[in-house]
Motif scaffolding. Sequence first.
Motif, PDB file in Angstrom:
ATOM      1  N   SER A  39       0.856  -1.194   0.000  1.00  0.00           N
ATOM      2  CA  SER A  39       0.000   0.000   0.000  1.00  0.00           C
ATOM      3  C   SER A  39       0.887   1.237   0.000  1.00  0.00           C
ATOM      4  O   SER A  39       2.109   1.132   0.129  1.00  0.00           O
ATOM      5  CB  SER A  39      -0.916   0.021   1.236  1.00  0.00           C
ATOM      6  OG  SER A  39      -0.169   0.403   2.383  1.00  0.00           O
ATOM      7  N   GLN A  43      -2.538   4.529   3.044  1.00  0.00           N
ATOM      8  CA  GLN A  43      -3.496   3.413   3.136  1.00  0.00           C
ATOM      9  C   GLN A  43      -2.946   2.254   3.973  1.00  0.00           C
ATOM     10  O   GLN A  43      -3.454   1.134   3.878  1.00  0.00           O
ATOM     11  CB  GLN A  43      -3.877   2.944   1.727  1.00  0.00           C
ATOM     12  CG  GLN A  43      -4.716   3.992   0.995  1.00  0.00           C
ATOM     13  CD  GLN A  43      -5.072   3.550  -0.406  1.00  0.00           C
ATOM     14  OE1 GLN A  43      -4.220   3.446  -1.286  1.00  0.00           O
ATOM     15  NE2 GLN A  43      -6.333   3.272  -0.646  1.00  0.00           N
ATOM     16  N   SER A  44      -1.941   2.558   4.803  1.00  0.00           N
ATOM     17  CA  SER A  44      -1.320   1.462   5.573  1.00  0.00           C
ATOM     18  C   SER A  44      -2.318   0.840   6.549  1.00  0.00           C
ATOM     19  O   SER A  44      -2.263  -0.370   6.799  1.00  0.00           O
ATOM     20  CB  SER A  44      -0.070   1.945   6.304  1.00  0.00           C
ATOM     21  OG  SER A  44      -0.422   2.939   7.219  1.00  0.00           O
ATOM     22  N   ALA A  47      -4.335  -1.652   4.679  1.00  0.00           N
ATOM     23  CA  ALA A  47      -3.485  -2.786   4.284  1.00  0.00           C
ATOM     24  C   ALA A  47      -3.218  -3.695   5.482  1.00  0.00           C
ATOM     25  O   ALA A  47      -3.259  -4.926   5.359  1.00  0.00           O
ATOM     26  CB  ALA A  47      -2.175  -2.268   3.692  1.00  0.00           C
ATOM     27  N   SER A  63       4.300  -0.668   3.192  1.00  0.00           N
ATOM     28  CA  SER A  63       3.377   0.449   2.935  1.00  0.00           C
ATOM     29  C   SER A  63       4.099   1.724   2.501  1.00  0.00           C
ATOM     30  O   SER A  63       3.683   2.823   2.848  1.00  0.00           O
ATOM     31  CB  SER A  63       2.517   0.705   4.174  1.00  0.00           C
ATOM     32  OG  SER A  63       3.356   0.910   5.278  1.00  0.00           O
ATOM     33  N   TYR A  92      -2.939  -3.333  -2.661  1.00  0.00           N
ATOM     34  CA  TYR A  92      -4.175  -2.694  -2.218  1.00  0.00           C
ATOM     35  C   TYR A  92      -4.005  -1.185  -2.384  1.00  0.00           C
ATOM     36  O   TYR A  92      -3.289  -0.557  -1.596  1.00  0.00           O
ATOM     37  CB  TYR A  92      -4.443  -3.043  -0.740  1.00  0.00           C
ATOM     38  CG  TYR A  92      -5.702  -2.397  -0.197  1.00  0.00           C
ATOM     39  CD1 TYR A  92      -6.909  -3.106  -0.166  1.00  0.00           C
ATOM     40  CD2 TYR A  92      -5.709  -1.080   0.247  1.00  0.00           C
ATOM     41  CE1 TYR A  92      -8.066  -2.508   0.290  1.00  0.00           C
ATOM     42  CE2 TYR A  92      -6.864  -0.478   0.712  1.00  0.00           C
ATOM     43  CZ  TYR A  92      -8.041  -1.195   0.732  1.00  0.00           C
ATOM     44  OH  TYR A  92      -9.198  -0.598   1.178  1.00  0.00           O
ATOM     45  N   GLY A  93      -4.605  -0.604  -3.417  1.00  0.00           N
ATOM     46  CA  GLY A  93      -4.495   0.847  -3.563  1.00  0.00           C
ATOM     47  C   GLY A  93      -4.634   1.305  -4.991  1.00  0.00           C
ATOM     48  O   GLY A  93      -5.167   0.609  -5.850  1.00  0.00           O
ATOM     49  N   THR A  97       0.507   1.861  -5.913  1.00  0.00           N
ATOM     50  CA  THR A  97       0.686   0.581  -5.231  1.00  0.00           C
ATOM     51  C   THR A  97       0.707  -0.563  -6.243  1.00  0.00           C
ATOM     52  O   THR A  97       1.535  -1.477  -6.154  1.00  0.00           O
ATOM     53  CB  THR A  97      -0.463   0.383  -4.216  1.00  0.00           C
ATOM     54  OG1 THR A  97      -0.439   1.493  -3.319  1.00  0.00           O
ATOM     55  CG2 THR A  97      -0.305  -0.905  -3.448  1.00  0.00           C
TER      56      THR A  97
END
Length: 351
Positions: A39, A43-44, A47, A63, A92-93, A97
């Motif tokens: 991520s 957005q950690s 994630a 991340s 994820y992103g 990412t």
Amino acid sequence: MDPFVYSAGPARVLFETGGLAKTGAELEFLGVHRALVLSTPQQSGEAEALAKSLGSRAVGVFSDAAMHTPVEVTQQAMAQVQSKNVDGIVSYGGGSTIGLGKAIALRTDLPQLAIPTTYAGSEMTPIIGQTEVGRKTTQTTSKVLPETVIYDPALTYTLPSFIAGPSAVNALAHAVEALYAENRNPVTSMQAEASIAAIGRSMSGLMSGAIDENARADAFYGAWLAGTCLASVGMGIHHKICHTLGGSFNLNHADIHCLMIPYTAAFNRDHAPEAMAAIARALGVSDPIAGLFGLMQTAAKTKDLKSFGMSLDDIERASDLAMERAYYNPRPITRDSVRNMLLAAYEGAHP
Ligand code: NAD
């Protein structure tokens, strides 16, 4: 009729609100037991939560994904891939990412499950751009195409409108250029027109400030279609200019696409009449350039290049850089024509 070649990427696509819950089952399907979740720093939290929900199937979270896939960040992630004996990637992103996941796949051939949360469309393409010493270079290889993509519109509800709007127009720009690509075909043209229509009708809901679930799903659907177009056909001067401004001046990718699309489409207007007719039909307007300018005005938070902090000297340098390794474009490109598009965008004038 004109002959054509159509080739589709082999990705498996799930499109479902709440589809995130299927990540574990999809990793199982891919045979992944030691996933690294990627991520951005922003957005950690999401994630980490995803990794936790995967239990022992996730062995870590990295991340630090950053825009334009800097090679130094990829090297840091690769250290984790090796030390944790990772056997698959969950990205994820947004495009940053997913770009990092592709950079890892390029070096390792590990399977990727992409969970996009913006409309950039990178998850559908075999294209990877990487930045090293201030220069972005792009290559196309099936090694970087994610094996599985989960589009869960609910994951975009947290996108603030100042990111959602430009990100959706970024996707739309892939569809616009697909319509006049040299290697376009009836399937990509159909997808491109449907993409522009879906994104066009999503725009007022996306920018309304409230969470309009239909608008978010429309924008994501349009983004998926635009990503498939980007994967299948070549892009023109619009993408060349945006890659130059993003890679060499570190300007925000989606914001630059959003600002530039009316100017680059206007440049091609008389050389791509069928594309212009399709854009007008999709947006339900008589003048496609006015339609694109209106979308940009609605979506963009930065409506001229001057406000991005570009100087007139930067425009001269960008005009030189954009002439290097030119992409196909329906209207022949000269340095003066690039400079004129950039100067028009610098002022933010109606093209
Ligand atoms: P991004 O991935 O950097 O995301 C922008 C910001 O939004 C980040 O801070 C991110 O953390 C945040 N964010 C993402 N989703 C969110 C959500 N749902 N809620 C709240 N915040 C969220 O930007 P992008 O525009 O998605 O992607 C740009 C990058 O993708 C560029 O590097 C570009 O070159 C690349 N790209 C590559 C391809 C390809 O085919 N290779 C295609 C399109 C874009």
